[in-house]
Design a protein around this motif. Structure first.
Motif: not given
Length: 405
Positions: A232-241, A281-285, A290-300
């Motif tokens: 997923l996006l890291n904190r910096g990438g998540f914040t920007r997007h 556990v991190i990878e599973a969550f 990722r599966e629940a989110a839509e393409d236009h959502h931002v997940v990090g």
């Protein structure tokens, strides 16, 4: 030395420099194929210029003239191959190579026509025009999103095709293209033709170089914004997007909600079963988000065991459904490396953006709601319904944490 000779020498040098530039880009381009095909095109451009420059030395120029035509047309085909690789379109190799063979044969036989015959001149120039329009079609057929540079490239390809198509008429207007192939470089037409060729070759090269460099930089930026463990996006990438998503949603009047999640008792997982199990556990969550989110959502993944999602187009009720669904799915998910009867849980805080707020306000309220969820015993979802309510939620949660509530 005539002006056309001088420009031809410049073309030779420029083609060499452009070939080297594309090769340099190819070493930093993950795909590499587009830049290498472009480099091949300009290497052929060097060969073409060298042949043209040598034609006056031949008594019978039929072979070098036909060879120069085939080499230059081959350069346009290689350029189109690079465009196809860049824009994810299947390269039309078979028709292009058949076209190369057929037109080269045609050019060989039109040598018997009068030198100033319009048909003879067209046999040289129209195949070049056709390949420019094939390149335009390749970019047009791409399903990739096209930015400003891509649109300008399409316009220049169209203009280049038109200038090739107009050259027979330019030659006629300027009194022909020399009494024989050896006299071509002394003609006024040669000066105009070589100058136009230089302008369009440079324009196409600079545009494609800019597009390739843009894509390389975008890939580097993307990699720097991705958390290697979760994908997923890291904190910096998540914040920007996320800031961009919130800004666009505000501008368009679209609802937007934020979900912040924290894995419960994650430290005990690492302590009891090892960090490799914790990583799974991190990878599973992350996979569930990722599966629940839509393409236009931002997940990090914004912290060690903390995750965040920006749900554009979702109100508070939709965000709660998203959180509850993820919570239930995670609680029922067996994790490799953990005991068969062991299950992990997660806590969620939710907030919906209000008119007077920005991204930082939204994140603060979602985080406050998460504190309340953690303080309420974990494995639950808590909601901040508004700016004032979010502050109250936080104070209640803090009071309980401090033993006062």
């Amino acid at each position: 030395m005539s002006g056309a000779n001088f420009i031809l020498l410049i073309n030779l040098a420029v083609a060499g420099l452009l070939a080297a530039s594309f090769m340099a880009v190819s070493f930093h381009d993950a795909g590499r194929a587009p830049a290498r095909w472009m480099a091949s095109a300009y290497v052929l451009g060097v060969v073409y210029s060298a042949i043209e420059f040598s034609i006056p030395a031949f008594n019978d120029a039929r072979l070098p003239v036909v060879t120069a035509f085939a080499v230059f047309l081959g350069a346009t085909i290689a350029f189109n191959g690079g465009l196809a690789r860049k824009y994810g379109v299947a390269p039309p190799w078979t028709p292009m190579l058949f076209f190369l063979a057929a037109t080269t044969i045609a050019v060989y036989f039109v040598q018997d026509l009068p030198r100033q015959s319009l048909t003879r001149i067209m046999a040289y120039q129209l195949p070049y025009a056709a390949m420019q329009f094939v390149g335009l079609g390749i970019v047009w057929a791409s399903r990739q999103s096209r930015g400003r540079l891509d649109l300008i490239l399409m316009a220049v390809l169209a203009a280049s095709g038109l200038q090739f198509a107009s050259k027979p008429f330019i030659a006629h207007a300027l009194g022909g293209w020399g009494a024989n192939p050896q006299a071509y470089l002394q003609s006024s037409y040669a000066l105009v033709s070589q100058s136009l060729g230089t302008v369009f070759a440079l324009a196409l090269a600079l545009l494609t170089l800019g597009i390739l460099v843009r894509d390389v930089l975008a890939e580097v930026t993307s990699k720097s914004e991705v958390d290697t463990l979760s994908g997923l996006l890291n904190r910096g990438g998540f914040t920007r997007h996320a800031e961009l998503a919130v800004h666009d949603a505000t501008r368009l009047g679209v609802p937007v909600a934020m979900v912040i999640a924290d894995l419960d008792h994650f430290k005990s997982v690492n302590d009891s079963f090892g960090h490799a199990s914790g990583d799974r556990v991190i990878e599973a969550f992350a996979g569930l988000l990722r599966e629940a989110a839509e393409d236009h959502h931002v997940v990090g993944r914004i912290g060690g065991e903390e995750f965040a999602v920006i749900l554009t187009g979702a109100n508070l009720a939709a965000a709660r459904l998203f959180a509850e669904g993820t919570r239930h799915a995670f609680g029922a998910l067996p994790i490799s490396g953990l005991p068969a009867d062991s299950r992990c849980t997660s806590s969620f805080g939710i907030a919906e953006l209000h008119v007077s707020e920005g991204f930082s306000d939204l994140m603060r309220r979602a985080d406050e709601a998460l504190y309340l969820a953690k303080n309420a015993g974990r494995d639950c979802v808590r909601v901040s319904t508004g700016p004032a309510d979010g502050l109250a939620v936080f104070k209640i949660g803090q009071a309980r944490i401090n033993g006062r509530g």
